[in-house]
Design an enzyme around this catalytic site. Structure first.
Site, PDB file in Angstrom:
ATOM      1  N   ASP A   9       0.137  -1.460   9.052  1.00  0.00           N
ATOM      2  CA  ASP A   9       1.528  -1.084   8.474  1.00  0.00           C
ATOM      3  C   ASP A   9       2.504  -0.913   9.480  1.00  0.00           C
ATOM      4  O   ASP A   9       2.546  -0.119  10.506  1.00  0.00           O
ATOM      5  CB  ASP A   9       1.091   0.246   7.998  1.00  0.00           C
ATOM      6  CG  ASP A   9       2.497   0.736   7.340  1.00  0.00           C
ATOM      7  OD1 ASP A   9       3.447   0.037   7.333  1.00  0.00           O
ATOM      8  OD2 ASP A   9       2.335   1.793   6.382  1.00  0.00           O
ATOM      9  N   ASP A 105       5.538  -5.567   4.864  1.00  0.00           N
ATOM     10  CA  ASP A 105       5.386  -4.996   6.105  1.00  0.00           C
ATOM     11  C   ASP A 105       4.079  -4.454   6.194  1.00  0.00           C
ATOM     12  O   ASP A 105       3.471  -3.694   7.346  1.00  0.00           O
ATOM     13  CB  ASP A 105       6.270  -3.636   6.452  1.00  0.00           C
ATOM     14  CG  ASP A 105       6.276  -2.645   5.327  1.00  0.00           C
ATOM     15  OD1 ASP A 105       5.704  -3.186   4.197  1.00  0.00           O
ATOM     16  OD2 ASP A 105       6.687  -1.624   5.576  1.00  0.00           O
ATOM     17  N   GLU A 106       3.055  -4.667   5.476  1.00  0.00           N
ATOM     18  CA  GLU A 106       1.757  -4.377   5.328  1.00  0.00           C
ATOM     19  C   GLU A 106       0.610  -5.453   4.907  1.00  0.00           C
ATOM     20  O   GLU A 106       1.017  -6.436   4.296  1.00  0.00           O
ATOM     21  CB  GLU A 106       1.464  -3.161   4.235  1.00  0.00           C
ATOM     22  CG  GLU A 106       2.313  -1.927   4.450  1.00  0.00           C
ATOM     23  CD  GLU A 106       2.184  -0.810   3.477  1.00  0.00           C
ATOM     24  OE1 GLU A 106       1.059  -0.567   3.000  1.00  0.00           O
ATOM     25  OE2 GLU A 106       3.137  -0.516   2.784  1.00  0.00           O
TER      26      GLU A 106
END
Length: 409
Positions: A9, A105-106
């Site tokens: 993350d 973003d993960e």
């Protein structure tokens, strides 16, 4: 062999990228926020310094400034964020091809069976490489399933690795509030709390029959997740996700005051949704609208369309039918949304005496021809007459601006 699943993350992703690109911002409270002029003035994400002032994602910018008068607000730059996301992805690809993105973003990674390094060593190496090579930080959760791996990446931030194992998960996971677990949103949290269920451990230890009676199959699923019984695989990086729904929504440039205003917005949204459906060769039978008034009260309604369609004319018709049956204009409207689900994949057409299938086919061919014109000359080269009544409302292109991105925390 026990699985080793990582959840990577990127910390405060948008704000971290902005602070990396603009070093003068690094020691100041920074938030990435939408355009107040376009009435999208909310916080998308903020850096660690701004977080100390109690700012929250989704908070109006005017309210955030009251908490933090020195707050620096920068507009989002999604092409740059996509570029940084791809750079992080390149690093992840050095370790496995089992990479499943979760937003921009993960990502989950399955690194089971790497005989040269343990999952913990890989996690620490990824963490350091992202910091050294890209200039932002990540937090990583390592566990034996995807649900707990994600909890691990949230457990300690920023720039950290958290291991949740079969030996320690009850001490770490079960003490967390149930709202921390993936698949438990605000409504489910409120309902669980009503029955005295506050932590993930409470979910895990609740009576099985009770959970099934109150929450149905979802209750059983949440119990399995809370007990660590998530066996879902990490998808291969080349395996595309099935499309479950296609939709667009918008905050309008001014408050909507009547059905004519609403129809203009639904027309633009329906054209974008139908065009995207045709791009993916999809037709759907369930239409959903969302309505938010100027006091931010929101509701959704849905209906079944008699036959699978990707024709905007039909979507507009059913959207307006739903809308007029469910809204009485007690308050002006701030935003509208439209989406289609339940896609038909067999392509079998049921002809009828009214000729509705033939009419739909003609409309689809017409709109497909218009798609080609719009692809070449832009989304405004051909417009429905409804859109021309008020160009202040209709002059936006959700198709071209459609970017799927997460809300970064």
């Amino acid at each position: 062999m026990e699985r080793e699943i990582l959840h990577v993350d990127c910390n405060k992703f948008y704000a971290s990228v902005e602070c990396y690109l603009h070093p003068e911002l690094r020691d100041k409270p920074v938030a990435v926020g939408g355009s107040e002029e376009s009435r999208h003035g909310i916080i998308l994400t903020k850096n660690e310094i701004a977080s100390k002032y109690g700012l929250t994602v989704g908070e109006p910018l005017w309210k955030a400034r009251q908490k933090c008068p020195d707050l620096i607000i920068v507009p989002p730059n999604f092409p740059v964020y996509i570029e940084f996301s791809q750079r992080v992805r390149k690093i992840l690809e050095d370790y496995t091809d089992l990479i499943e993105p979760f937003g921009l973003d993960e990502s989950w990674l399955d690194v089971t069976g790497d005989w040269n390094k343990t999952g913990y060593e890989i996690a620490q190496e990824i963490r350091q490489r992202v910091k050294d090579e890209i200039g932002i930080t990540v937090s990583i959760g390592l566990s034996f399933n995807k649900i707990f791996a994600k909890l691990g990446s949230d457990y300690k931030k920023p720039d950290a690795v958290t291991v949740i194992s079969k030996e320690n998960y009850k001490d770490i996971v079960w003490k967390l509030p149930c709202s921390d677990m993936l698949m438990i949103g605000k409504a489910t949290t409120k309902k669980l709390n009503t029955y005295g269920i506050y932590t993930i451990g409470d979910v895990a230890n609740a009576d099985d029959k009770f959970m099934k009676n109150i929450f149905g199959k979802n209750g059983q699923m949440l119990q399995r997740f809370a007990r660590g019984e998530d066996y879902s695989p990490v998808r291969h990086m080349d395996l595309a996700r099935d499309i479950k729904s296609i939709g667009n929504s918008t905050t309008t440039p001014r408050d909507l005051k009547n059905n004519e205003d609403a129809k203009i917005i639904f027309t633009v949204l329906a054209e974008s949704v139908a065009r995207r459906m045709r791009k993916h060769n999809l037709k759907g039978v369930t239409l959903t609208i969302s309505v938010r008034d100027n006091e931010l009260n929101t509701f959704t309604r849905q209906c079944k369309i008699p036959a699978p369609t990707n024709v905007s004319t039909e979507l507009i018709k059913y959207a307006m039918t739903l809308f007029t049956a469910n809204y009485s204009w007690d308050k002006p409207i701030r935003s509208l949304g439209l989406s289609v689900t339940d896609f038909d994949y067999d392509g079998v057409l049921q002809f009828d005496l009214s000729g509705s299938v033939q009419k739909r086919e003609k409309l689809e061919k017409l709109e497909t021809a218009v798609d080609r014109l719009k692809d070449r000359y832009g989304s405004f080269c051909v417009q429905k007459a409804t859109s021309l009544y008020d160009e202040e409302l209709s002059h936006f292109s959700p198709f071209e601006k459609h970017i799927i991105h997460p809300v970064c925390i």
